[in-house]
Design an enzyme around this catalytic site. Structure first.
Site, PDB file in Angstrom:
ATOM      1  N   PRO A 133       0.791  -1.232   0.000  1.00 45.80           N
ATOM      2  CA  PRO A 133       0.000   0.000   0.000  1.00 45.80           C
ATOM      3  C   PRO A 133       0.823   1.283   0.000  1.00 45.80           C
ATOM      4  CG  PRO A 133      -0.957  -1.587   1.511  1.00 45.80           C
ATOM      5  CD  PRO A 133       0.348  -2.168   1.044  1.00 45.80           C
ATOM      6  N   THR A 136       2.205   1.972  -3.442  1.00 49.17           N
ATOM      7  CA  THR A 136       1.149   2.408  -4.351  1.00 49.17           C
ATOM      8  C   THR A 136       0.861   3.888  -4.135  1.00 49.17           C
ATOM      9  OG1 THR A 136       0.197   0.190  -4.297  1.00 49.17           O
ATOM     10  CG2 THR A 136      -1.212   1.949  -5.120  1.00 49.17           C
ATOM     11  N   TYR A 137       0.823   4.304  -2.877  1.00 51.15           N
ATOM     12  CA  TYR A 137       0.610   5.711  -2.546  1.00 51.15           C
ATOM     13  C   TYR A 137       1.737   6.573  -3.132  1.00 51.15           C
ATOM     14  CZ  TYR A 137      -0.041   9.952   0.173  1.00 51.15           C
ATOM     15  OH  TYR A 137      -0.226  11.255   0.547  1.00 51.15           O
ATOM     16  N   CYS A 138       2.974   6.152  -2.927  1.00 50.04           N
ATOM     17  CA  CYS A 138       4.125   6.892  -3.449  1.00 50.04           C
ATOM     18  C   CYS A 138       4.030   7.039  -4.961  1.00 50.04           C
ATOM     19  CB  CYS A 138       5.433   6.191  -3.098  1.00 50.04           C
ATOM     20  SG  CYS A 138       5.783   6.105  -1.338  1.00 50.04           S
ATOM     21  N   SER A 140       1.369   6.965  -6.818  1.00 49.78           N
ATOM     22  CA  SER A 140       0.272   7.861  -7.202  1.00 49.78           C
ATOM     23  C   SER A 140       0.705   9.322  -7.079  1.00 49.78           C
ATOM     24  CB  SER A 140      -0.976   7.590  -6.357  1.00 49.78           C
ATOM     25  OG  SER A 140      -0.839   8.056  -5.024  1.00 49.78           O
TER      26      SER A 140
END
Length: 181
Positions: A133, A136-138, A140
């Site tokens: 997770p 994925t945030y990084c 985005s």
């Protein structure tokens, strides 16, 4: 307070109504409204844009501010929830509203990102990466920076400016947050 018309685009009616009330109270302006937008659903983004363009004749500033933490979930369209909300929804929204931004020039697009972008690279062969997770945030947030840079390039000299901004220390690793006090 400057007399601007403010549209809060949000999927959560209760949160949106609370934000509208707060802005109206603090600004002493009644020119604040809410429109439904779910960035996790590209159909909702298209619907919002269509309605907005029919109702609103001006768009001077677009602030892409929604943020979804890294979660192992999927959008209605089959994208990683975090990447879909944080990047793809904003990407589509901005592109659908870009003609109005050009009509209302000078105008600007402000996209919130985060310093965590530097901990990942984008794999253009696997944009739907959703194993870890935080990564994925990084990704985005890095995609937001790339998009903001490209938008600035293609709108240069056309009256639309694009900015990627980091809100400050609120976006950090958990161990870094301990050092904020």
């Amino acid at each position: 307070m400057r007399g601007a018309r403010v549209i809060i685009a949000c999927r959560d009616l209760d949160k949106a109504e609370k934000a509208v009330r707060e802005i109206k109270f603090k600004s002493h302006s009644l020119n604040v409204a809410h429109m439904v937008l779910d960035l996790a659903n590209l159909r909702s983004v298209r619907e919002f844009s269509k309605n907005f363009l029919q109702i609103e004749k001006r768009l001077d500033v677009l602030i892409n501010n929604a943020g979804m933490p890294g979660v192992l979930d999927w959008t209605d369209d089959g994208f990683s929830m975090c990447f879909g909300v944080n990047h793809l929804g904003h990407f589509l929204l901005t592109n659908l509203l870009l003609p109005r931004l050009r009509e209302c020039a000078p105008s600007r697009v402000v996209t919130l990102t985060c310093s965590s972008y530097k901990y990942q690279k984008l794999d253009f062969q696997d944009l739907n990466y959703n194993l870890l997770p935080f990564f994925t945030y990084c990704r985005s947030k890095l995609a937001n920076i790339y998009f903001s840079q490209e938008l600035a390039r293609i709108t240069e000299g056309k009256g639309v400016t694009s900015y990627a901004v980091h809100p400050g220390k609120s976006c950090c690793f958990p161990h870094e947050c301990e050092n904020l006090s």
